[in-house]
Design an enzyme around this catalytic site. Structure first.
Site, PDB file in Angstrom:
ATOM      1  N   GLY A  23       0.816  -1.195   0.000  1.00 48.65           N
ATOM      2  CA  GLY A  23       0.000   0.000   0.000  1.00 48.65           C
ATOM      3  C   GLY A  23       0.853   1.250   0.000  1.00 48.65           C
ATOM      4  O   GLY A  23       2.060   1.205   0.247  1.00 48.65           O
ATOM      5  N   GLY A  25       0.285   5.728   0.780  1.00 50.07           N
ATOM      6  CA  GLY A  25      -0.552   6.880   1.053  1.00 50.07           C
ATOM      7  C   GLY A  25       0.268   8.149   0.986  1.00 50.07           C
ATOM      8  O   GLY A  25       1.434   8.126   0.594  1.00 50.07           O
ATOM      9  N   GLY A  26      -0.337   9.235   1.396  1.00 49.07           N
ATOM     10  CA  GLY A  26       0.332  10.516   1.336  1.00 49.07           C
ATOM     11  C   GLY A  26       1.538  10.610   2.241  1.00 49.07           C
ATOM     12  O   GLY A  26       2.502  11.323   1.946  1.00 49.07           O
ATOM     13  N   MET A  27       1.509   9.902   3.363  1.00 49.01           N
ATOM     14  CA  MET A  27       2.597   9.995   4.332  1.00 49.01           C
ATOM     15  C   MET A  27       3.678   8.945   4.110  1.00 49.01           C
ATOM     16  O   MET A  27       4.838   9.178   4.423  1.00 49.01           O
ATOM     17  CB  MET A  27       2.053   9.855   5.758  1.00 49.01           C
ATOM     18  N   GLY A  28       3.300   7.789   3.590  1.00 51.00           N
ATOM     19  CA  GLY A  28       4.312   6.750   3.474  1.00 51.00           C
ATOM     20  C   GLY A  28       3.857   5.543   2.691  1.00 51.00           C
ATOM     21  O   GLY A  28       2.807   5.543   2.051  1.00 51.00           O
ATOM     22  N   LYS A  45       5.095   0.286   8.043  1.00 50.33           N
ATOM     23  CA  LYS A  45       4.774   1.595   7.471  1.00 50.33           C
ATOM     24  C   LYS A  45       6.004   2.482   7.578  1.00 50.33           C
ATOM     25  O   LYS A  45       6.524   2.695   8.669  1.00 50.33           O
ATOM     26  CB  LYS A  45       3.591   2.229   8.212  1.00 50.33           C
ATOM     27  N   ASP A 139     -10.188  11.249  10.457  1.00 44.97           N
ATOM     28  CA  ASP A 139     -10.115  10.775   9.072  1.00 44.97           C
ATOM     29  C   ASP A 139     -10.864   9.456   8.931  1.00 44.97           C
ATOM     30  O   ASP A 139     -10.416   8.540   8.239  1.00 44.97           O
ATOM     31  CB  ASP A 139      -8.654  10.617   8.633  1.00 44.97           C
TER      32      ASP A 139
END
Length: 171
Positions: A23, A25-28, A45, A139
């Protein structure tokens, strides 16, 4: 050419060996990793390398790990280790879940009523525990609700991604 932040299968991070990316996402980026001796699989992560220069991003990442650990609820994903890669990127390890996000499940159509009620009760239980610990998720969406397998006929829900959670004063 892979971006600098990408780990490759076989890379070692802490006590784990990276198997594959699962996966992003925006952070990692999230990887499937395995302890080479005992075979335990985890989700790893790792913060994007280009974000490591931003103190507020690192603070949010560390806060996510601390918040989840402080709440310690069975319907919130368990984060159990924290460190830095050889390149200095912060990472944490969390339980590897089998199943799918609620968003993915809803692509096939609505949940049966009794299943939807069971999911809602589990999410409410997790949020009540978070609120009791002074945490607001901020969120909550189907992508951050994971329906796991292997726990009976109803899905067992895990709330994910407390990355933008807010700690609130009990007053």
């Amino acid at each position: 050419i892979l971006p600098a932040y990408m780990l490759r299968p076989g890379d070692e991070v802490g006590n784990y060996r990276v198997l594959e990316q699962i996966g992003e996402g925006g952070m990692g980026v999230i990887y499937l990793a395995e302890h080479p001796t005992i075979g335990k699989r985890v989700a790893l992560k790792v913060v994007h390398a280009e974000l490591c220069e931003h103190a507020e991003v690192i603070d949010r990442f560390v806060t996510e790990a601390r918040v989840v650990n402080a709440i310690g609820h069975r319907h919130i994903v368990d984060i159990f280790d924290f460190g830095r890669t050889a390149d200095g990127q912060p990472y944490f390890t969390m339980e590897m879940l089998k199943g799918e996000s609620l968003a993915k499940r809803l692509e096939r159509g609505p949940l049966p009523t009794l299943t939807a009620v069971a999911v809602a009760r589990q999410v409410a239980s997790a949020l009540a525990a978070a609120h009791a610990a002074g945490v607001v998720h901020r969120d909550l969406k189907p992508d951050n609700l994971f329906l796991t397998e292997d726990r009976g006929s109803d899905p067992f829900v895990k709330v994910l991604d407390f990355g933008i959670a807010k700690l609130v004063d009990s007053d």
